[in-house]
Design a protein around this motif. Structure first.
Motif, PDB file in Angstrom:
ATOM      1  N   LEU A 170      27.880 -19.864   3.417  1.00 12.33           N
ATOM      2  CA  LEU A 170      28.462 -21.087   3.974  1.00 12.33           C
ATOM      3  C   LEU A 170      29.723 -20.764   4.772  1.00 12.33           C
ATOM      4  O   LEU A 170      30.030 -21.425   5.767  1.00 12.33           O
ATOM      5  N   ALA A 171      30.449 -19.727   4.355  1.00 12.71           N
ATOM      6  CA  ALA A 171      31.613 -19.283   5.129  1.00 12.71           C
ATOM      7  C   ALA A 171      31.185 -18.807   6.514  1.00 12.71           C
ATOM      8  O   ALA A 171      31.892 -19.030   7.503  1.00 12.71           O
ATOM      9  N   LYS A 172      30.023 -18.168   6.599  1.00 12.42           N
ATOM     10  CA  LYS A 172      29.504 -17.742   7.895  1.00 12.42           C
ATOM     11  C   LYS A 172      29.159 -18.952   8.762  1.00 12.42           C
ATOM     12  O   LYS A 172      29.439 -18.959   9.971  1.00 12.42           O
ATOM     13  N   VAL A 173      28.558 -19.968   8.143  1.00 11.58           N
ATOM     14  CA  VAL A 173      28.274 -21.211   8.873  1.00 11.58           C
ATOM     15  C   VAL A 173      29.572 -21.784   9.446  1.00 11.58           C
ATOM     16  O   VAL A 173      29.641 -22.161  10.622  1.00 11.58           O
ATOM     17  N   ALA A 174      30.603 -21.857   8.607  1.00 10.56           N
ATOM     18  CA  ALA A 174      31.887 -22.426   9.042  1.00 10.56           C
ATOM     19  C   ALA A 174      32.485 -21.634  10.176  1.00 10.56           C
ATOM     20  O   ALA A 174      33.031 -22.199  11.137  1.00 10.56           O
ATOM     21  N   SER A 175      32.402 -20.306  10.093  1.00 15.14           N
ATOM     22  CA  SER A 175      32.947 -19.458  11.146  1.00 15.14           C
ATOM     23  C   SER A 175      32.224 -19.665  12.475  1.00 15.14           C
ATOM     24  O   SER A 175      32.851 -19.801  13.537  1.00 15.14           O
ATOM     25  N   LEU A 176      30.893 -19.705  12.420  1.00 14.80           N
ATOM     26  CA  LEU A 176      30.111 -19.926  13.641  1.00 14.80           C
ATOM     27  C   LEU A 176      30.407 -21.301  14.239  1.00 14.80           C
ATOM     28  O   LEU A 176      30.558 -21.445  15.456  1.00 14.80           O
ATOM     29  N   ALA A 177      30.483 -22.320  13.380  1.00 14.21           N
ATOM     30  CA  ALA A 177      30.745 -23.682  13.863  1.00 14.21           C
ATOM     31  C   ALA A 177      32.121 -23.775  14.508  1.00 14.21           C
ATOM     32  O   ALA A 177      32.282 -24.362  15.590  1.00 14.21           O
ATOM     33  N   ALA A 178      33.133 -23.206  13.858  1.00 11.98           N
ATOM     34  CA  ALA A 178      34.489 -23.258  14.406  1.00 11.98           C
ATOM     35  C   ALA A 178      34.541 -22.589  15.777  1.00 11.98           C
ATOM     36  O   ALA A 178      35.131 -23.121  16.728  1.00 11.98           O
ATOM     37  N   GLY A 179      33.915 -21.433  15.888  1.00 12.02           N
ATOM     38  CA  GLY A 179      33.913 -20.737  17.169  1.00 12.02           C
ATOM     39  C   GLY A 179      33.245 -21.537  18.268  1.00 12.02           C
ATOM     40  O   GLY A 179      33.726 -21.589  19.408  1.00 12.02           O
ATOM     41  N   TRP A 180      32.117 -22.185  17.925  1.00  9.95           N
ATOM     42  CA  TRP A 180      31.388 -22.973  18.927  1.00  9.95           C
ATOM     43  C   TRP A 180      32.205 -24.184  19.374  1.00  9.95           C
ATOM     44  O   TRP A 180      32.310 -24.466  20.575  1.00  9.95           O
ATOM     45  N   PHE A 181      32.772 -24.900  18.413  1.00  7.96           N
ATOM     46  CA  PHE A 181      33.554 -26.090  18.770  1.00  7.96           C
ATOM     47  C   PHE A 181      34.795 -25.713  19.584  1.00  7.96           C
ATOM     48  O   PHE A 181      35.118 -26.377  20.575  1.00  7.96           O
ATOM     49  N   ILE A 182      35.492 -24.683  19.176  1.00  9.04           N
ATOM     50  CA  ILE A 182      36.705 -24.297  19.895  1.00  9.04           C
ATOM     51  C   ILE A 182      36.367 -23.859  21.314  1.00  9.04           C
ATOM     52  O   ILE A 182      37.065 -24.205  22.271  1.00  9.04           O
ATOM     53  N   ARG A 183      35.291 -23.116  21.445  1.00 16.01           N
ATOM     54  CA  ARG A 183      34.887 -22.651  22.775  1.00 16.01           C
ATOM     55  C   ARG A 183      34.635 -23.810  23.725  1.00 16.01           C
ATOM     56  O   ARG A 183      34.978 -23.745  24.913  1.00 16.01           O
ATOM     57  N   HIS A 184      34.062 -24.875  23.217  1.00 15.97           N
ATOM     58  CA  HIS A 184      33.636 -25.967  24.105  1.00 15.97           C
ATOM     59  C   HIS A 184      34.568 -27.176  24.100  1.00 15.97           C
ATOM     60  O   HIS A 184      34.399 -28.063  24.936  1.00 15.97           O
ATOM     61  N   MET A 185      35.534 -27.216  23.187  1.00 15.38           N
ATOM     62  CA  MET A 185      36.401 -28.390  23.122  1.00 15.38           C
ATOM     63  C   MET A 185      37.875 -28.085  23.386  1.00 15.38           C
ATOM     64  O   MET A 185      38.681 -29.006  23.462  1.00 15.38           O
ATOM     65  N   SER A 186      38.239 -26.813  23.509  1.00 12.13           N
ATOM     66  CA  SER A 186      39.649 -26.481  23.706  1.00 12.13           C
ATOM     67  C   SER A 186      39.888 -25.927  25.102  1.00 12.13           C
ATOM     68  O   SER A 186      38.949 -25.623  25.846  1.00 12.13           O
ATOM     69  N   THR A 187      41.157 -25.785  25.437  1.00 15.01           N
ATOM     70  CA  THR A 187      41.521 -25.232  26.735  1.00 15.01           C
ATOM     71  C   THR A 187      41.356 -23.722  26.719  1.00 15.01           C
ATOM     72  O   THR A 187      41.386 -23.092  25.650  1.00 15.01           O
ATOM     73  N   PRO A 188      41.210 -23.078  27.869  1.00 17.60           N
ATOM     74  CA  PRO A 188      40.950 -21.645  27.914  1.00 17.60           C
ATOM     75  C   PRO A 188      41.998 -20.795  27.205  1.00 17.60           C
ATOM     76  O   PRO A 188      41.686 -19.713  26.718  1.00 17.60           O
ATOM     77  N   GLU A 189      43.225 -21.260  27.170  1.00 15.85           N
ATOM     78  CA  GLU A 189      44.270 -20.435  26.570  1.00 15.85           C
ATOM     79  C   GLU A 189      44.286 -20.467  25.050  1.00 15.85           C
ATOM     80  O   GLU A 189      45.058 -19.763  24.410  1.00 15.85           O
ATOM     81  N   GLU A 190      43.415 -21.297  24.432  1.00 17.43           N
ATOM     82  CA  GLU A 190      43.363 -21.322  22.973  1.00 17.43           C
ATOM     83  C   GLU A 190      42.919 -19.964  22.439  1.00 17.43           C
ATOM     84  O   GLU A 190      42.018 -19.335  22.997  1.00 17.43           O
ATOM     85  N   ASP A 191      43.517 -19.536  21.363  1.00 21.15           N
ATOM     86  CA  ASP A 191      43.192 -18.244  20.752  1.00 21.15           C
ATOM     87  C   ASP A 191      41.992 -18.424  19.833  1.00 21.15           C
ATOM     88  O   ASP A 191      42.126 -18.656  18.630  1.00 21.15           O
ATOM     89  N   VAL A 192      40.785 -18.284  20.376  1.00 17.30           N
ATOM     90  CA  VAL A 192      39.568 -18.525  19.626  1.00 17.30           C
ATOM     91  C   VAL A 192      39.449 -17.575  18.445  1.00 17.30           C
ATOM     92  O   VAL A 192      39.095 -17.968  17.338  1.00 17.30           O
ATOM     93  N   ALA A 193      39.748 -16.326  18.650  1.00 21.03           N
ATOM     94  CA  ALA A 193      39.565 -15.346  17.581  1.00 21.03           C
ATOM     95  C   ALA A 193      40.394 -15.695  16.350  1.00 21.03           C
ATOM     96  O   ALA A 193      39.926 -15.578  15.213  1.00 21.03           O
ATOM     97  N   ALA A 194      41.611 -16.160  16.559  1.00 20.36           N
ATOM     98  CA  ALA A 194      42.468 -16.503  15.429  1.00 20.36           C
ATOM     99  C   ALA A 194      41.909 -17.677  14.664  1.00 20.36           C
ATOM    100  O   ALA A 194      41.930 -17.703  13.433  1.00 20.36           O
ATOM    101  N   HIS A 195      41.371 -18.683  15.391  1.00 19.95           N
ATOM    102  CA  HIS A 195      40.828 -19.854  14.718  1.00 19.95           C
ATOM    103  C   HIS A 195      39.589 -19.496  13.899  1.00 19.95           C
ATOM    104  O   HIS A 195      39.401 -19.965  12.784  1.00 19.95           O
ATOM    105  N   VAL A 196      38.713 -18.656  14.464  1.00 16.64           N
ATOM    106  CA  VAL A 196      37.501 -18.273  13.752  1.00 16.64           C
ATOM    107  C   VAL A 196      37.855 -17.476  12.496  1.00 16.64           C
ATOM    108  O   VAL A 196      37.248 -17.631  11.442  1.00 16.64           O
ATOM    109  N   LYS A 197      38.871 -16.637  12.606  1.00 13.00           N
ATOM    110  CA  LYS A 197      39.320 -15.876  11.440  1.00 13.00           C
ATOM    111  C   LYS A 197      39.796 -16.817  10.341  1.00 13.00           C
ATOM    112  O   LYS A 197      39.489 -16.646   9.159  1.00 13.00           O
ATOM    113  N   ASN A 198      40.526 -17.863  10.731  1.00 12.61           N
ATOM    114  CA  ASN A 198      40.984 -18.839   9.743  1.00 12.61           C
ATOM    115  C   ASN A 198      39.807 -19.498   9.042  1.00 12.61           C
ATOM    116  O   ASN A 198      39.807 -19.705   7.829  1.00 12.61           O
ATOM    117  N   ALA A 199      38.774 -19.850   9.824  1.00 11.84           N
ATOM    118  CA  ALA A 199      37.614 -20.515   9.240  1.00 11.84           C
ATOM    119  C   ALA A 199      36.911 -19.615   8.233  1.00 11.84           C
ATOM    120  O   ALA A 199      36.458 -20.065   7.188  1.00 11.84           O
TER     121      ALA A 199
END
Length: 237
Positions: free
Chosen positions: A199-228
């Motif tokens: 389930l942690a893997k599900v959360a990580s994949l979901a966070a990465g997908w949402f951040i990629r498509h809902m945030s601005t380019p300068e958002e640090d995607v890697a840091a957010h996925v690590k948090n998830a």
């Protein structure tokens, strides 16, 4: 900038009834995700709450809501009424678009089981409102082929490697989708992703997908996925 988590118990009007939900917005959010649970579940689903907590660690707000009233949920037929679930989810999108706490935020949908079909129908109906969609162990096939062809929202399908029947249904739906799309099969995971770490893997994949498509380019995607991926273990109910 807000200094703490905004938490709000909400009642969403859906025709003659109201359904309850919990809206939680972290400080400096990059978006908000509306959850559509599967048949026989509710906003108290431990799996969806686990994923939601991980998304909030990645600065994504969440709204977990009941799609049926308590009385309706006693009728198994209503749990599989995709038209009804779609109307309820659509009403929740309307509520979010007028919420002082979330109206300005990009919106994503997270669907599980039959909730994934309802999420895809809403995405097809409201392409300008939905920025990204994730399905966990979902039944996207129940949305209907014509609906799938109409979806332009970037869509991620996540399925457990042991869930062979649902894998086949998701592969068929993936072929019908005509949008940015991806399917992730998590090895050695069942339909509910109850195995350790899945389930942690599900959360990580979901966070990465949402951040990629809902945030601005300068958002640090890697840091957010690590948090998830470092979210606390799921509590079993």
């Amino acid at each position: 900038m807000a200094s703490s988590l905004h938490t709000e118990l909400v009642r969403v009007p859906c025709g003659p009834v109201h359904v309850e939900g919990m809206l939680e917005i972290p400080p400096d959010p990059v978006g908000v995700v509306l959850f559509a649970h599967g048949s026989g579940s509710s906003r108290l689903s431990p799996r969806n709450n686990y994923v939601a907590a991980a998304l909030r660690q990645s600065r994504i707000g969440t709204l977990l809501m009941d799609l049926l009233t308590a009385t309706e949920d006693d009728d198994e037929r209503m749990r599989f009424d995709i038209d009804l679930l779609t109307r309820r989810l659509d009403a929740a999108v309307d509520w979010l678009r007028h919420s002082p706490s979330a109206s300005a935020l990009p919106l994503g949908l997270f669907g599980a089981s039959t909730g994934a079909a309802a999420a895809l129908r809403v995405a097809a109906k409201r392409p300008d409102d939905i920025g990204a969609l994730v399905s966990r162990g979902g039944r996207p096939d129940m949305a209907g082929e014509q609906v799938l062809k109409a979806v332009i929202t970037p869509t991620l399908l996540i399925v457990g490697g042991f869930d062979s029947a649902v894998i086949a249904l998701n592969q068929t739906a993936l072929a019908a989708l005509d949008c940015e799309k991806r399917m992730e099969i998590i090895p050695e995971a069942g339909h509910l992703f109850e195995e350790a770490g899945k389930l942690a893997k599900v959360a990580s994949l979901a966070a990465g997908w949402f951040i990629r498509h809902m945030s601005t380019p300068e958002e640090d995607v890697a840091a957010h996925v690590k948090n998830a991926s470092q979210a606390r273990p799921e509590k079993r109910l």
